[in-house]
Design a protein around this motif. Structure first.
Motif, mmCIF file in Angstrom:
data_model
loop_
_atom_site.group_PDB
_atom_site.id
_atom_site.type_symbol
_atom_site.label_atom_id
_atom_site.label_comp_id
_atom_site.label_asym_id
_atom_site.label_seq_id
_atom_site.Cartn_x
_atom_site.Cartn_y
_atom_site.Cartn_z
ATOM 1 N N GLU A 404 0.587 -1.003 -0.032
ATOM 2 C CA GLU A 404 -0.021 -0.033 0.500
ATOM 3 C C GLU A 404 0.628 1.831 0.332
ATOM 4 O OE1 GLU A 404 -3.745 0.517 1.868
ATOM 5 O OE2 GLU A 404 -3.967 -1.040 2.003
ATOM 6 N N LEU A 405 2.499 1.025 0.267
ATOM 7 C CA LEU A 405 3.030 2.354 0.154
ATOM 8 C C LEU A 405 3.540 2.359 -1.556
ATOM 9 C CD1 LEU A 405 4.584 1.730 3.189
ATOM 10 C CD2 LEU A 405 3.050 3.233 2.730
ATOM 11 N N ALA A 406 3.981 3.346 -1.924
ATOM 12 C CA ALA A 406 4.880 3.800 -3.310
ATOM 13 C C ALA A 406 6.180 2.855 -3.550
ATOM 14 C CB ALA A 406 5.404 5.147 -2.953
ATOM 15 N N ASP A 407 6.108 2.227 -4.873
ATOM 16 C CA ASP A 407 7.794 1.572 -4.892
ATOM 17 C C ASP A 407 8.610 1.891 -4.642
ATOM 18 O OD1 ASP A 407 5.463 -0.614 -6.016
ATOM 19 O OD2 ASP A 407 5.262 0.099 -7.332
ATOM 20 N N GLU A 408 8.437 2.646 -5.008
ATOM 21 C CA GLU A 408 10.181 3.483 -4.787
ATOM 22 C C GLU A 408 10.274 4.628 -3.732
ATOM 23 O OE1 GLU A 408 11.489 5.229 -8.540
ATOM 24 O OE2 GLU A 408 11.964 3.191 -9.264
ATOM 25 N N SER A 409 11.448 5.149 -3.316
ATOM 26 C CA SER A 409 11.616 6.008 -1.832
ATOM 27 C C SER A 409 12.105 6.451 -1.502
ATOM 28 C CB SER A 409 11.330 4.907 -0.191
ATOM 29 O OG SER A 409 10.203 4.696 -0.432
ATOM 30 N N SER A 410 12.936 7.499 -1.095
ATOM 31 C CA SER A 410 14.037 8.551 -0.412
ATOM 32 C C SER A 410 14.106 8.162 1.426
ATOM 33 C CB SER A 410 13.878 9.886 -0.824
ATOM 34 O OG SER A 410 13.561 10.445 -1.854
ATOM 35 N N ILE A 411 13.451 7.556 1.591
ATOM 36 C CA ILE A 411 13.333 7.295 3.329
ATOM 37 C C ILE A 411 12.118 6.798 3.266
ATOM 38 C CG2 ILE A 411 13.297 7.662 5.736
ATOM 39 C CD1 ILE A 411 14.530 10.878 4.818
ATOM 40 N N LEU A 412 13.012 5.466 4.013
ATOM 41 C CA LEU A 412 11.674 4.568 4.298
ATOM 42 C C LEU A 412 11.792 3.939 6.041
ATOM 43 C CD1 LEU A 412 9.590 2.554 3.258
ATOM 44 C CD2 LEU A 412 10.927 1.119 2.602
ATOM 45 N N VAL A 413 10.997 4.470 6.922
ATOM 46 C CA VAL A 413 11.090 4.035 7.445
ATOM 47 C C VAL A 413 9.806 2.504 8.477
ATOM 48 C CG1 VAL A 413 11.078 4.198 10.461
ATOM 49 C CG2 VAL A 413 11.273 6.104 8.484
ATOM 50 N N ILE A 414 10.520 1.688 8.451
ATOM 51 C CA ILE A 414 9.253 0.198 9.354
ATOM 52 C C ILE A 414 9.998 0.630 10.466
ATOM 53 C CG2 ILE A 414 8.361 -1.905 9.079
ATOM 54 C CD1 ILE A 414 8.254 -0.192 6.098
ATOM 55 N N GLY A 415 8.551 0.135 11.189
ATOM 56 C CA GLY A 415 8.460 0.034 12.681
ATOM 57 C C GLY A 415 7.682 -1.020 13.164
ATOM 58 N N ASP A 442 -3.864 -7.603 15.650
ATOM 59 C CA ASP A 442 -3.185 -7.922 15.049
ATOM 60 C C ASP A 442 -2.220 -6.461 14.141
ATOM 61 O OD1 ASP A 442 -3.912 -10.207 14.800
ATOM 62 O OD2 ASP A 442 -6.056 -9.418 14.292
ATOM 63 N N TYR A 443 -1.727 -5.896 15.124
ATOM 64 C CA TYR A 443 -0.834 -4.083 14.926
ATOM 65 C C TYR A 443 0.192 -4.692 14.807
ATOM 66 C CZ TYR A 443 -5.422 -1.251 14.594
ATOM 67 O OH TYR A 443 -6.198 -0.928 14.098
ATOM 68 N N LYS A 444 0.791 -5.119 13.412
ATOM 69 C CA LYS A 444 2.165 -5.333 13.659
ATOM 70 C C LYS A 444 3.468 -4.435 13.109
ATOM 71 C CE LYS A 444 0.462 -9.491 14.189
ATOM 72 N NZ LYS A 444 0.677 -10.402 16.144
ATOM 73 N N PHE A 445 3.286 -3.588 11.968
ATOM 74 C CA PHE A 445 4.216 -2.861 11.322
ATOM 75 C C PHE A 445 3.517 -1.545 11.217
ATOM 76 C CE2 PHE A 445 5.558 -5.900 9.715
ATOM 77 C CZ PHE A 445 6.752 -6.184 10.662
ATOM 78 N N ILE A 446 4.552 0.225 11.287
ATOM 79 C CA ILE A 446 3.607 1.404 10.829
ATOM 80 C C ILE A 446 4.920 1.939 10.235
ATOM 81 C CG2 ILE A 446 5.541 1.708 13.194
ATOM 82 C CD1 ILE A 446 3.245 4.438 13.087
ATOM 83 N N ALA A 447 4.484 2.031 8.574
ATOM 84 C CA ALA A 447 5.765 2.516 7.651
ATOM 85 C C ALA A 447 5.166 3.685 7.750
ATOM 86 C CB ALA A 447 5.139 1.681 6.221
#
Length: 814
Positions: A404-415, A442-447
């Protein structure tokens, strides 16, 4: 409305994407107090309020201090019924103290206050303007009307400033620019002034991280999309040129896809990916002489208290060539080359802003990344999880979020939320203490995601429940690796801690030290023995009081020790001869009236729980060497003691040692044990046939065409065999790689059959179901046969095996 400030605090890293539709700047924005930390444009007051009230994640945080503080501050807004577009601004008045300002079109029934509510109204005059003071319980709302707008605030000073400046009101230019492109078909748009929000961020984030976020960029705005199980923010971030904020540093990079999740272990708290392709991004040294000149992706990985750096490059030869001047020695781990560095500041001196706290003492190439760590344990963990496919990229909950995020990033943070909630390096200690006691379900990640385009960046943030039907099963993670003082000599096995009801681990090293290792991987004690333990250790309750001891034999002793490593009297019993088989422990009627059977070549000794010889047992010596430890088998109400002799004779005896079944003939034993399978005494012969003896002593032979050195295990209904590279479980077969395999071991746990074996040639542990299907994410690394159990009573299986030379590894199957 009372839930809104909690949203800002809990999700406040703020962001937004540009919109196609351009909306003229409404004059409402100009009434916003200057230096506001947060401004919210509310397009649909009731819808926004409903979204916040009904979101599951916010419900989980509603007893936290940030949440309750925000409710207290905004409590008076519960009585406002805005019909048109509204603004809510939050200003810091004194360090860490906040007031709000609410602006909307005036109408006749703006306030809706029940007659039972305690309230008073008074009027003040300031510079010829009227200020109405509404007191609801102990909270005051100061309000005035300017043109067609109602302006209310918890601060009298803010209202006075607006009245005094009403002829010259102008919004911050950056705020006005963001307001202009904010989309109105969403319930709300949020605008965050990073330079004014460090103390606001610190309500949820740790102080160092709050400072980092405040320096990320200047302004961020985002649209909100909130449902019961979903929070998505899309926005844009603005940055002034030359500000030296993070976005300014990376503004010349080109967005690209991240491969970081391929190496980030699932026990990581978070990872941050920065794309540096096509920019030569090195803060201090941007020349081609820099080790990082050809970098493509930069990673920062947080694992507990460790911060790990990794980089992928477009020219590995260039990287490794320039790395050499920092290398003092080399090593290896599981065939991965390790470079040990002479300068722990290699990373931080090249990236003094982005990675200033990174310490780097070891480097290894893992996947497409060069991984820098401050200690070997962290690097070994990264390698181990990578080998076992235990990375973020393998999690379906991560894949769902990432899609559900853009394919390309300059900064990507996954928690990783279940790890982040325990981390004081990320969260304010009070908020961490609240979340650490909260089941996030069931909340596993934040992006969070930035896509830089010059002086601004698109932004996306996502918090979403995982689809329980797609949550990964059988993901194998290393939960600890424990190093012994010498090389491992025996197969590690689980034993029960009778106090905690959890499992611990016993293992022996080549210097004959016996270790007890806790559920968490800590060495509880070690005990020096005279020689190597024969076979497996058996737990007994010698005193019948629920306290368990460890029973085993060495080359010359029958030993029983308690959980504190002390010998239990009258043991040990010493023998003049050499004990040749593992200890057999019989408990015929499950009354803990134990019989301990010791074999010395042909001689057999049986002892009771008091260490006395059992005089009623008459079998003292076999006709030839006994080739396996004796077995006790019960069929119906009858007990049978089974001894295999090297001559091919199978002795099936009474408890007394007298012959119970005369076996009609001899068997050319294959070396495998005798099992009760299909109601018969079952083993195999050297020709690879299944041999079954009935209770009349008759020998039945079934041709299985098993090859030399075949291996078997059996339960009453399941037979497992390995013949060369073919594993057969019941009637199901699978072909393995050619190797040197341990005995197939059958486990029946939680109504499920598992079969395991280890290839000692390639150090791979395999785990199959009863259909001979390899479980997902197997094989994993291991150098011995395993033990399998639910070690910590969480309904998930753990397994323990030998690791590298002097270590044992414990894995969890999630």
């Amino acid at each position: 409305m009372k839930y809104f400030f909690g949203v800002i605090l809990i999700l406040c890293i703020g962001f937004q994407s540009c919109q196609d539709a351009v909306i003229p700047v409404s004059d409402i924005i100009h009434y916003t107090p200057r230096k506001a930390s947060v401004v919210i444009k509310i397009n649909d007051f009731q819808a926004f309020k409903s979204e916040l009230i009904n979101n599951d994640f916010l419900e989980l945080t509603k007893t936290s201090k940030p949440y309750t503080d925000s409710n207290e501050l905004l409590s008076t807004l519960n009585y406002i019924q805005a019909k048109d577009q509204s603004l809510l601004a939050i200003n810091e008045i004194g360090k860490g103290n906040y007031d709000y300002t609410f602006i909307t079109k005036k109408h006749s029934d703006l306030f809706s206050i029940d007659s039972t509510i305690n309230r008073t109204i008074e009027s003040l005059t300031y510079e010829s303007a009227s200020i109405r003071v509404l007191t609801i319980d102990k909270h005051k709302v100061y309000s005035t009307f300017v043109k067609n707008y109602f302006i209310g605030s918890s601060s009298k000073l803010i209202i006075e400033n607006i009245i005094r400046s009403q002829g010259n009101l102008n919004a911050d230019p950056n705020l006005a620019k963001l307001f202009e492109v904010a989309q109105s078909n969403t319930s709300a748009n949020v605008f965050i002034n990073h330079k004014q929000s460090e103390n606001l961020f610190s309500k949820v984030l740790s102080d160092p991280l709050a400072k980092v976020v405040s320096q990320l960029n200047d302004w961020t705005s985002f649209d909100t999309k909130i449902t019961q199980d979903y929070i998505k923010l899309n926005g844009v971030a603005l940055n002034n040129t030359g500000s030296n904020n993070t976005l300014d540093i990376i503004k010349n990079t080109s967005p690209s896809s991240s491969e970081g999740a391929d190496i980030v272990p699932i026990n990581a708290d978070y990872f941050i990916s920065l794309n540096s392709a096509n920019s030569g991004l090195v803060e201090n040294k941007s020349t081609s002489d820099s080790i990082f000149y050809n970098s493509r992706e930069l990673l920062k990985v947080g694992i507990n208290d460790q911060q790990i750096f990794a980089v992928s490059t477009s020219d590995n030869l260039h990287f490794e060539d320039h790395l050499q001047k920092y290398v003092k020695s080399k090593g290896d781990f599981r065939d991965f080359l390790i470079w040990n560095l002479n300068d722990s500041t290699v990373v931080s001196k090249h990236y003094p802003t982005l990675f200033k706290n990174i310490k780097s003492k070891h480097v290894a190439k893992v996947g497409s990344f060069y991984v820098f760590t401050s200690d070997m344990e962290s690097l070994e963990s990264i390698i181990t999880n990578f080998q076992n496919n235990a990375t973020f990229a393998q999690l379906s909950s991560y894949k769902t979020l990432r899609n559900e995020l853009a394919d390309e990033s300059s900064i990507l943070v996954i928690g990783n939320l279940n790890k982040v909630k325990e981390n004081e390096g990320i969260l304010n200690s009070g908020f961490k203490n609240h979340l650490s006691k909260t089941d996030l379900g069931d909340y596993k990640f934040i992006a969070l995601q930035y896509i830089v385009e010059g002086d601004f960046a698109h932004f996306h943030a996502l918090l979403k429940k995982a689809n329980t039907s797609t949550v990964n099963s059988n993901l194998v993670t290393q939960i600890f690796s424990t190093i012994l003082d010498a090389e491992v000599a025996t197969d590690p096995q689980f034993v029960l801690n009778h106090y905690t009801k959890k499992k611990e681990i016993v293992v022996q090293d080549v210097e004959n030290n016996l270790y007890l290792i806790s559920t968490e991987g800590k060495v509880l004690w070690k005990k020096k023995l005279d020689s190597k333990i024969r076979g497996e250790i058996t737990q007994v309750d010698l005193y019948r009081n629920g306290r368990l001891q460890l029973a085993f034999t060495t080359a010359s002793k029958l030993m029983i020790v308690d959980r504190n490593s002390k010998d239990v009297s009258p043991f040990p019993i010493d023998f003049n001869g050499t004990i040749t088989q593992p200890l057999s422990v019989f408990d015929y009627s499950k009354t803990k009236d134990y019989r301990f059977v010791v074999v010395m070549d042909q001689d057999v000794r049986m002892y009771d729980r008091n260490g006395k010889s059992v005089n009623g047992f008459t079998f003292r010596k076999a006709k030839s060497s006994i080739i396996n430890n004796p077995k006790h088998i019960r069929i119906g109400s009858k007990d049978y003691l089974v001894f295999q002799e090297g001559s091919g004779k199978l002795d099936i005896l009474h408890r007394t040692g007298d012959v119970r079944i005369n076996v009609k003939g001899t068997i050319e034993f294959s070396g495998n044990h005798v099992y009760l399978y299909d109601g018969k005494f079952t083993t195999t012969n050297a020709s690879g046939d299944l041999i079954q003896i009935d209770q009349n002593g008759g020998i039945n032979k079934l041709e299985l065409n098993l090859k030399d050195q075949h291996l078997i295990d059996a339960t009453t209904k399941t037979l497992a065999t390995i013949s060369e590279n073919v594993l057969t479980i019941k009637d199901n077969s699978t072909t393995l790689d050619f190797g040197i395999y341990t005995l197939p071991k059958i486990y029946y746990i939680n109504d499920t059959i598992y079969v395991t074996t280890t290839d000692l040639q390639t150090n791979k542990v395999y785990l199959f179901n009863s259909n001979a299907e390899l479980l997902e994410n197997f094989p994993v690394f291991g150098d011995s046969k395993i033990d399998l159990d639910d070690m910590d009573n969480d309904n998930k299986l753990e397994m323990v095996t030998k690791g590298d030379n002097n270590s044992i590894i414990c894995y969890k199957i999630n």
